[in-house]
Design an enzyme around this catalytic site. Structure first.
Site, PDB file in Angstrom:
ATOM      1  N   LYS A  64       0.170   3.704  -2.725  1.00 43.88           N
ATOM      2  CA  LYS A  64      -0.850   4.759  -2.643  1.00 43.88           C
ATOM      3  C   LYS A  64      -0.243   6.158  -2.545  1.00 43.88           C
ATOM      4  O   LYS A  64      -0.926   7.154  -2.794  1.00 43.88           O
ATOM      5  CB  LYS A  64      -1.780   4.508  -1.459  1.00 43.88           C
ATOM      6  CG  LYS A  64      -2.693   3.281  -1.629  1.00 43.88           C
ATOM      7  CD  LYS A  64      -3.639   3.143  -0.447  1.00 43.88           C
ATOM      8  CE  LYS A  64      -4.639   2.012  -0.640  1.00 43.88           C
ATOM      9  NZ  LYS A  64      -4.030   0.681  -0.458  1.00 43.88           N
ATOM     10  N   SER A  71      -5.940   3.457   4.536  1.00 47.11           N
ATOM     11  CA  SER A  71      -5.390   2.701   3.410  1.00 47.11           C
ATOM     12  C   SER A  71      -6.500   1.979   2.650  1.00 47.11           C
ATOM     13  O   SER A  71      -6.327   0.856   2.178  1.00 47.11           O
ATOM     14  CB  SER A  71      -4.344   1.692   3.896  1.00 47.11           C
ATOM     15  OG  SER A  71      -3.537   1.255   2.828  1.00 47.11           O
ATOM     16  N   SER A 102       0.796  -1.234   0.000  1.00 52.96           N
ATOM     17  CA  SER A 102       0.000   0.000   0.000  1.00 52.96           C
ATOM     18  C   SER A 102       0.826   1.280   0.000  1.00 52.96           C
ATOM     19  O   SER A 102       0.264   2.375  -0.104  1.00 52.96           O
ATOM     20  CB  SER A 102      -0.961   0.009   1.190  1.00 52.96           C
ATOM     21  OG  SER A 102      -2.085  -0.795   0.918  1.00 52.96           O
ATOM     22  N   LYS A 155       3.124   6.243   5.254  1.00 55.07           N
ATOM     23  CA  LYS A 155       2.289   5.196   4.662  1.00 55.07           C
ATOM     24  C   LYS A 155       2.790   3.802   5.019  1.00 55.07           C
ATOM     25  O   LYS A 155       3.964   3.487   4.849  1.00 55.07           O
ATOM     26  CB  LYS A 155       2.255   5.341   3.135  1.00 55.07           C
ATOM     27  CG  LYS A 155       1.172   4.504   2.495  1.00 55.07           C
ATOM     28  CD  LYS A 155      -0.202   5.052   2.808  1.00 55.07           C
ATOM     29  CE  LYS A 155      -1.303   4.045   2.573  1.00 55.07           C
ATOM     30  NZ  LYS A 155      -1.329   2.959   3.586  1.00 55.07           N
TER      31      LYS A 155
END
EC number: 3.4.16.4
Length: 441
Positions: free
Chosen positions: A68, A129, A65, A255
């Site tokens: 992202k 997320s 993720s 993140k």
């Protein structure tokens, strides 16, 4: 008695030396062998872009993720360009809805036939997320996730990433998307980035759109009654007792990521006393380990590196700071550093740095002279920092160097026409004499 005293003194010195060796040497060894339990990792000083530590930082791995962050960048860019606003609304496609309804993916439970704002979707993506809200944003901006993936790869090239491949907007495995994998990508494809590229993406994201930290630092938020706990357990503002052990002062992003293939990954960033660091760990073996190893990286940076003024404005390199002058009332001029040169350096490394001059060929004549008239402070090149120590991890941005302007210490006026004429005549006869002398050599 005197002999015994000296013997005792000698053995005392030897014992003290041996004792110190036991405790001092291991500490020095430990400092030089710093490591983290991750397959790949990197630590970067945000202000300068200097890489403070790197471990297998150029191998491409699935970022999960952390992918992202590129979607976040493109959303913020679209808002900055006026293509969309935070209040722009969109409905949820069948594809995004199917992802949201799948319990195997993190999601807030999106509904169809509902207008969601960009702000709501973006917050769910950054804080929780959420995969479906990420897809919805990609479809809104590019029309389809396949077209959005093209934008992701184009932006990666523009930002100078080198070891990457984007196949979807979320970081999921394409194989888990079924028939919904983005058009033009491998049905079994994986997003790939190196730790260096991940740090570079985070660097540009914070540098170009610092407002990303306003959302990535939110520990918890409601989405249609659904509680979104930030997966970043290191946020100091997390009120859950389960996360307190991971709390890290000054950390405000960025993140997390996890898939079976990627392991547990994390891009962290923290600021203390005006210094911001960016860290990346990839393929750690547990959700806890990605945070403990990030804390270890950040501690290493904050505790062992500091900004230092290595040379001050006016600094000159001995025996190299005279520049010949053409057509001037003076035959030469002194050059010096135009401003202080600062750098983030490891404690005890000061003596491994030096500077060299690089003159600007566009400013100087072919014979390496500067032509009068010119004022004091005229830029003639740059003073470039060099490092000859053992731990050189380079700079995050390709081709970047640490330098300050090289300027003239004084101004020089142009000689009047009569003096110039005499100089030209003198030069003529000097050249003629040298030519004649050459005939007899």
């Amino acid at each position: 008695m005197k002999k015994s005293y000296h013997t005792l003194k000698l053995w005392t010195i030897i014992a003290i030396f041996a004792f110190c060796s036991l405790y001092i040497a291991p500490l020095a060894s430990q400092a030089s062998s710093f490591d983290v339990e991750a397959e790949s990792a990197i630590l970067v000083d945000f202000e300068t872009g200097e890489v403070l530590f790197a471990k297998e930082a150029d191998i491409s791995l699935p970022p999960a993720s952390m992918t992202k962050m590129m979607t976040e960048y493109l959303v913020l860019e679209a808002i900055n360009n006026g293509d969309i606003t935070w209040e722009t609304t969109t409905e949820i496609s069948d594809y995004a809805y199917s992802i949201s309804a799948n319990n195997n993916f993190s999601g807030v439970g999106l509904r169809q036939n509902v207008d969601y704002t960009v702000k709501d979707l973006y917050d769910a993506m950054v804080i929780y997320s959420d995969n479906a809200t990420t897809i919805a944003l990609a479809e809104l901006i590019a029309g389809s996730e396949g077209e959005f993936v093209k934008m992701m790869n184009a932006k990666a090239e523009e930002l100078g990433l080198r070891d990457y491949e984007f196949v979807n907007s979320t970081g999921l495995n394409n194989g888990s998307l079924g028939d919904n994998y983005p058009e033009g990508t491998d049905p079994e494809g994986e997003n790939l980035m190196s730790a260096r590229d991940t740090a570079k993406l985070a660097y540009h994201l914070i540098k170009d759109y610092s407002e990303v930290l306003d959302v990535s630092s939110i520990p918890n938020k409601k989405f249609e009654g659904h509680s979104m706990d930030n997966w970043n357990w290191m946020l100091p503002e997390h009120d859950s007792q389960n996360f307190k052990q991971f709390s890290y002062e000054g950390l405000d992003g960025l993140k997390t990521g996890h898939t079976d293939l990627a392991g547990y990954t994390f891009t962290g960033t923290a600021e203390r006393d005006g210094q911001r660091l960016i860290s990346v760990v990839m393929r750690t073996n547990s959700i806890e380990k990605r945070f403990t190893e990030t804390a270890k990286l950040l501690d290493y940076g904050f505790n062992n590196f500091q900004s230092a003024t290595l040379i001050e404005a006016g600094h000159q390199i001995e025996d190299e700071s005279t520049l010949p002058v053409a057509k001037g009332k003076e035959k030469a001029v002194q050059v010096e550093a135009g401003e202080d040169l600062q750098q983030i350096i490891k404690d005890g490394e000061e003596e491994n740095y030096s500077v060299v001059y690089e003159f600007d060929e566009d400013v100087l004549n072919e014979d390496g002279t500067i032509e009068a008239p010119f004022e004091a402070g005229t830029e003639v090149g740059k003073v470039v920092l060099t490092y000859d120590g053992e731990e050189d991890f380079g700079h995050l941005i390709d081709g970047e160097e640490v330098s300050v302007p090289l300027v003239t210490s004084d101004g020089v006026e142009k000689s009047n026409w009569f003096v110039l004429m005499l100089q030209a005549v003198g030069d003529f006869f000097v050249d003629l004499f040298e030519s004649i002398k050459g005939l007899f050599n």
